[in-house]
Structures are given as structure tokens and as C-alpha cells.
Design a protein around this motif. Structure first.
Motif, PDB file in Angstrom:
ATOM      1  N   THR A 160       0.871  -1.171   0.000  1.00  0.00           N
ATOM      2  CA  THR A 160       0.000   0.000   0.000  1.00  0.00           C
ATOM      3  C   THR A 160       0.910   1.222   0.000  1.00  0.00           C
ATOM      4  OG1 THR A 160      -0.138   0.273   2.408  1.00  0.00           O
ATOM      5  CG2 THR A 160      -1.699  -1.267   1.385  1.00  0.00           C
ATOM      6  N   THR A 161       0.326   2.384   0.013  1.00  0.00           N
ATOM      7  CA  THR A 161       1.139   3.603  -0.003  1.00  0.00           C
ATOM      8  C   THR A 161       1.614   4.005   1.390  1.00  0.00           C
ATOM      9  OG1 THR A 161      -0.896   4.929   0.051  1.00  0.00           O
ATOM     10  CG2 THR A 161       0.073   4.482  -2.112  1.00  0.00           C
ATOM     11  N   GLU A 162       1.297   3.217   2.412  1.00  0.00           N
ATOM     12  CA  GLU A 162       1.771   3.520   3.765  1.00  0.00           C
ATOM     13  C   GLU A 162       3.272   3.232   3.881  1.00  0.00           C
ATOM     14  OE1 GLU A 162      -0.443   1.379   6.632  1.00  0.00           O
ATOM     15  OE2 GLU A 162      -2.362   2.282   6.106  1.00  0.00           O
ATOM     16  N   PRO A 163       4.026   4.096   4.561  1.00  0.00           N
ATOM     17  CA  PRO A 163       5.474   3.883   4.705  1.00  0.00           C
ATOM     18  C   PRO A 163       5.826   2.547   5.350  1.00  0.00           C
ATOM     19  CG  PRO A 163       4.892   6.125   5.335  1.00  0.00           C
ATOM     20  CD  PRO A 163       3.597   5.396   5.135  1.00  0.00           C
ATOM     21  N   THR A 164       5.033   2.100   6.327  1.00  0.00           N
ATOM     22  CA  THR A 164       5.336   0.821   6.988  1.00  0.00           C
ATOM     23  C   THR A 164       5.192  -0.347   6.030  1.00  0.00           C
ATOM     24  OG1 THR A 164       3.052   0.795   7.806  1.00  0.00           O
ATOM     25  CG2 THR A 164       4.761   1.581   9.323  1.00  0.00           C
ATOM     26  N   SER A 165       4.257  -0.262   5.096  1.00  0.00           N
ATOM     27  CA  SER A 165       4.111  -1.307   4.089  1.00  0.00           C
ATOM     28  C   SER A 165       5.366  -1.396   3.243  1.00  0.00           C
ATOM     29  CB  SER A 165       2.891  -1.009   3.206  1.00  0.00           C
ATOM     30  OG  SER A 165       2.890  -1.831   2.051  1.00  0.00           O
ATOM     31  N   LEU A 166       5.912  -0.258   2.902  1.00  0.00           N
ATOM     32  CA  LEU A 166       7.109  -0.213   2.064  1.00  0.00           C
ATOM     33  C   LEU A 166       8.315  -0.814   2.782  1.00  0.00           C
ATOM     34  CD1 LEU A 166       8.407   0.822  -0.588  1.00  0.00           C
ATOM     35  CD2 LEU A 166       8.831   2.981   0.601  1.00  0.00           C
ATOM     36  N   THR A 167       8.545  -0.410   4.024  1.00  0.00           N
ATOM     37  CA  THR A 167       9.720  -0.892   4.747  1.00  0.00           C
ATOM     38  C   THR A 167       9.616  -2.389   5.039  1.00  0.00           C
ATOM     39  OG1 THR A 167       8.720  -0.199   6.849  1.00  0.00           O
ATOM     40  CG2 THR A 167      10.208   1.354   5.784  1.00  0.00           C
ATOM     41  N   ASP A 168       8.424  -2.855   5.370  1.00  0.00           N
ATOM     42  CA  ASP A 168       8.262  -4.278   5.669  1.00  0.00           C
ATOM     43  C   ASP A 168       8.343  -5.129   4.407  1.00  0.00           C
ATOM     44  OD1 ASP A 168       8.005  -3.516   8.264  1.00  0.00           O
ATOM     45  OD2 ASP A 168       5.880  -3.967   8.456  1.00  0.00           O
ATOM     46  N   ALA A 169       7.861  -4.606   3.286  1.00  0.00           N
ATOM     47  CA  ALA A 169       7.994  -5.327   2.022  1.00  0.00           C
ATOM     48  C   ALA A 169       9.463  -5.454   1.642  1.00  0.00           C
ATOM     49  CB  ALA A 169       7.224  -4.604   0.920  1.00  0.00           C
ATOM     50  N   TYR A 170      10.227  -4.393   1.853  1.00  0.00           N
ATOM     51  CA  TYR A 170      11.660  -4.448   1.563  1.00  0.00           C
ATOM     52  C   TYR A 170      12.335  -5.513   2.430  1.00  0.00           C
ATOM     53  CZ  TYR A 170      16.594  -3.277   1.410  1.00  0.00           C
ATOM     54  OH  TYR A 170      17.954  -3.366   1.286  1.00  0.00           O
ATOM     55  N   ALA A 171      11.937  -5.597   3.698  1.00  0.00           N
ATOM     56  CA  ALA A 171      12.528  -6.606   4.590  1.00  0.00           C
ATOM     57  C   ALA A 171      12.262  -8.017   4.077  1.00  0.00           C
ATOM     58  CB  ALA A 171      11.960  -6.439   6.001  1.00  0.00           C
ATOM     59  N   LEU A 172      11.050  -8.269   3.581  1.00  0.00           N
ATOM     60  CA  LEU A 172      10.730  -9.588   3.042  1.00  0.00           C
ATOM     61  C   LEU A 172      11.556  -9.882   1.788  1.00  0.00           C
ATOM     62  CD1 LEU A 172       9.037 -12.182   2.930  1.00  0.00           C
ATOM     63  CD2 LEU A 172       7.284 -10.879   1.706  1.00  0.00           C
ATOM     64  N   VAL A 173      11.633  -8.907   0.885  1.00  0.00           N
ATOM     65  CA  VAL A 173      12.423  -9.080  -0.328  1.00  0.00           C
ATOM     66  C   VAL A 173      13.881  -9.369   0.023  1.00  0.00           C
ATOM     67  CG1 VAL A 173      13.332  -7.900  -2.371  1.00  0.00           C
ATOM     68  CG2 VAL A 173      10.912  -7.687  -1.777  1.00  0.00           C
ATOM     69  N   LYS A 174      14.410  -8.644   0.992  1.00  0.00           N
ATOM     70  CA  LYS A 174      15.806  -8.821   1.380  1.00  0.00           C
ATOM     71  C   LYS A 174      16.067 -10.230   1.906  1.00  0.00           C
ATOM     72  CE  LYS A 174      19.396  -6.941   4.429  1.00  0.00           C
ATOM     73  NZ  LYS A 174      19.716  -5.904   5.447  1.00  0.00           N
ATOM     74  N   VAL A 175      15.210 -10.706   2.791  1.00  0.00           N
ATOM     75  CA  VAL A 175      15.390 -12.049   3.350  1.00  0.00           C
ATOM     76  C   VAL A 175      15.291 -13.107   2.260  1.00  0.00           C
ATOM     77  CG1 VAL A 175      14.337 -13.793   4.845  1.00  0.00           C
ATOM     78  CG2 VAL A 175      14.643 -11.456   5.679  1.00  0.00           C
ATOM     79  N   MET A 176      14.297 -12.977   1.391  1.00  0.00           N
ATOM     80  CA  MET A 176      14.122 -13.959   0.328  1.00  0.00           C
ATOM     81  C   MET A 176      15.303 -13.956  -0.639  1.00  0.00           C
ATOM     82  SD  MET A 176      11.189 -15.559   0.745  1.00  0.00           S
ATOM     83  CE  MET A 176      10.934 -16.227  -0.888  1.00  0.00           C
ATOM     84  N   HIS A 177      15.862 -12.775  -0.895  1.00  0.00           N
ATOM     85  CA  HIS A 177      16.951 -12.647  -1.854  1.00  0.00           C
ATOM     86  C   HIS A 177      18.288 -13.081  -1.254  1.00  0.00           C
ATOM     87  CE1 HIS A 177      19.258 -11.184  -5.212  1.00  0.00           C
ATOM     88  NE2 HIS A 177      19.931 -10.349  -4.447  1.00  0.00           N
ATOM     89  N   VAL A 178      18.611 -12.526  -0.084  1.00  0.00           N
ATOM     90  CA  VAL A 178      19.925 -12.767   0.516  1.00  0.00           C
ATOM     91  C   VAL A 178      20.066 -14.200   1.016  1.00  0.00           C
ATOM     92  CG1 VAL A 178      21.465 -12.111   2.400  1.00  0.00           C
ATOM     93  CG2 VAL A 178      20.244 -10.337   1.113  1.00  0.00           C
ATOM     94  N   HIS A 179      19.012 -14.721   1.652  1.00  0.00           N
ATOM     95  CA  HIS A 179      19.117 -16.033   2.290  1.00  0.00           C
ATOM     96  C   HIS A 179      18.592 -17.191   1.438  1.00  0.00           C
ATOM     97  CE1 HIS A 179      20.482 -14.254   6.029  1.00  0.00           C
ATOM     98  NE2 HIS A 179      19.490 -13.389   5.957  1.00  0.00           N
ATOM     99  N   HIS A 180      17.789 -16.874   0.415  1.00  0.00           N
ATOM    100  CA  HIS A 180      17.170 -17.962  -0.354  1.00  0.00           C
ATOM    101  C   HIS A 180      17.290 -17.771  -1.865  1.00  0.00           C
ATOM    102  CE1 HIS A 180      15.532 -19.550   3.383  1.00  0.00           C
ATOM    103  NE2 HIS A 180      15.157 -18.323   3.670  1.00  0.00           N
TER     104      HIS A 180
END
Length: 288
Positions: A160-180
Motif C-alpha cells: 500500500t502507499t503507507e510507509p510501513t508497508s514499504l519498509t516491511d515489504a523491503y525486509a521480506l524481499v531482502k530475506v528472500m533474496h539474501v538467504h534464499h
């Protein structure tokens, strides 16, 4: 409960020899992920596709609630009472079937390796009978969320356009990319006030990924606008695409379904769901 039967498609899906396994995921709760999953399943079924929606928010399930259904069995019974998947699979009045999960059951919050094996063995029943398995994951980056996202061929990341949505989505992308070693995500901006605002939040996520993570591919797949029809449908416990097919959100959801239906399924990956999921359990870095 009667055994669910999966209707044959009215026309062949693009790349129909291989079923599409699609996760709908997010970094945080409250972004409308489950509602999007339900209406995507509905829209694809309206196109003649054989669709199963798996509620993979195993301890806080709500797919059945959004549909106004009361399953007599769910995935808890599969894992803990040994029932057959066909007893859990539930037809809906909307042309697709669901695999409901339980709510408020702590034993379901983290699947063991044995339970993951039980699930993939049970999924044998669906092989050759579906065009789409839509996996509505939980929010966050816990073990279940990562597992189901790895099991999917495509990952629909809901923002969504909420800042928390953006930061948490980035965290998921990072974990999926870096670790998997996951490189590609499809992005949908939900509850968007405008196309401009949706593209702006997508650009912010894309910029952050380009700056801090190498080799990430983020595809802007679509938007679902803010629409009062959505809230009304939630209250009535029906898909908004069914209640108000001409509403702006419904039209955009159908566009999203058509876009997804045009994707090629990666022929390099085996179309056998059991094989695809089983290899997850024997990686060097186990998930459980």
C-alpha cells in the motif's frame, strides 16, 4: 464434507501443461492481501480456470471468513488427525475451491519438516487437476511465510502507499533474496489513491532494492484502487468482484487476473507440485 470436484476449464490456460503456483504475500498485515487473493481466485475462475486457494496463514486464517463459509475441516485436521486432503478441500459458491486453515491454534504457527512433507504428499491429489494454486501467505518473515513463498513459482508482493508497508515489504524481499536466492517479485499496489501514488511507492521500493540488493527484478504488475465497494463486500462476506463487477476495484482485479493468466510458466521448473515443493526440504539451509 463432500469431496470437492474441480471443474474443467472452458478454454486452455497459457502454458496449461504446467500449473501455476502463485503466492500472494506482504511484509506486513493490513494491506488487503487475503481479500486480493480471494478476488483473484474468483476472477481467474470466471475465466474458466481451475483454481484452488490455499490459506497459508495457518494460525490466523481468514479466507473462509471473507467468503462467509464455515468449513468443518481444515489443515489442522490434515496435520494432526490424518484426514485426507479431499476432506479438507472445500468448494465455494464462486467457482473455486479453498484449503482452509485454522485460527488461534498455536501448533500451526511453525510447521515442522514432517508436516511440510505431509502437506506436499497430500498435494498429490491436485496434480493435473488445477490451473492455479494461489497461496495466501501470512504477513512478515516467519518460517511459514518464507516456506510458502519459496514453494511458489511467482510471488505477488502486495504494497500500500503507507510507509510501513514499504519498509516491511523491503525486509521480506531482502530475506528472500539474501538467504534464499530469490530474484523476482511481481508488485501490486492495493488500496491505491491514484495510479501516480501507486507508481511512486513502487519506485521507492525499486530504488531501495537497486541500491542495497543486486540482481533483484521487481515488476510493476498492477494496482487495485481505493473503492467503497471493497469494504461493503467484506461486511457482506462475499468477493467484491462478484457483488459489484463494474466497480473500479473489480475491473482492476480482472485486469490483474488477465495479466497473470498471460504469464508463461517457467518450463525449466518441473510441473509436478510434489517435486517442486519437496526440493525445498532438502536444501543445504533447511527451513525448519
Amino acid at each position: 464434507m463432500p469431496t470437492s470436484t474441480l471443474a474443467a476449464p472452458r478454454r486452455p490456460r497459457h502454458g496449461a501443461a504446467i500449473p501455476q503456483v502463485l503466492s500472494v504475500t506482504s511484509g506486513k498485515g493490513g494491506v488487503g492481501k487475503t481479500n486480493l487473493s480471494v478476488n483473484l481466485a474468483y476472477s481467474l475462475s470466471r475465466m474458466g480456470r481451475r483454481v484452488v486457494l490455499l490459506d497459508a496463514d495457518l494460525g490466523l486464517a481468514n479466507v473462509d471468513i471473507l467468503l462467509g463459509l464455515t468449513p468443518t475441516m481444515n489443515l489442522f485436521h490434515l496435520f494432526h488427525e490424518g484426514v485426507d486432503l479431499r476432506q479438507v478441500l472445500m468448494e465455494t459458491p464462486y467457482g473455486f475451491s479453498i484449503l482452509p486453515a485454522s485460527s488461534g491454534v498455536s501448533d500451526m504457527l511453525a510447521l515442522s519438516t514432517g508436516q511440510k512433507l505431509d502437506l506436499l504428499e497430500a498435494m498429490d491429489y491436485l496434480e493435473g487437476q488445477i490451473d492455479y494454486l494461489i497461496v495466501d501467505t501470512g504477513a512478515g518473515i516467519n518460517d511459514n511465510v518464507i516456506y510458502f513463498n519459496l514453494a511458489a513459482r511467482e510471488r505477488l508482493l502486495v504494497l500500500t502507499t503507507e510507509p510501513t508497508s514499504l519498509t516491511d515489504a523491503y525486509a521480506l524481499v531482502k530475506v528472500m533474496h539474501v538467504h534464499h536466492d530469490v530474484h523476482r517479485f511481481r508488485v501490486v499496489v492495493n488500496m491505491a489513491p491514484s495510479l501516480k501514488a501507486a507508481k511512486a511507492v513502487y519506485e521507492k521500493l525499486s530504488t531501495a532494492c537497486d541500491h542495497f540488493l543486486s540482481g533483484i527484478s521487481l515488476d510493476f504488475t498492477g494496482i487495485v484502487p481505493v473503492d467503497p465497494a471493497v469494504k461493503n463486500a467484506v461486511i457482506r462476506q462475499k468477493p467484491f468482484c462478484h457483488l459489484t463487477p463494474d466497480a473500479p476495484a473489480s475491473k482492476k482485479l480482472m485486469e490483474l487476473a488477465q495479466t497473470i493468466d498471460s504469464w508463461d510458466v517457467d518450463a525449466k521448473l518441473d510441473g509436478n507440485i510434489k517435486f517442486f515443493w519437496k526440493k525445498l526440504l532438502f536444501q543445504e539451509q533447511p527451513l525448519a
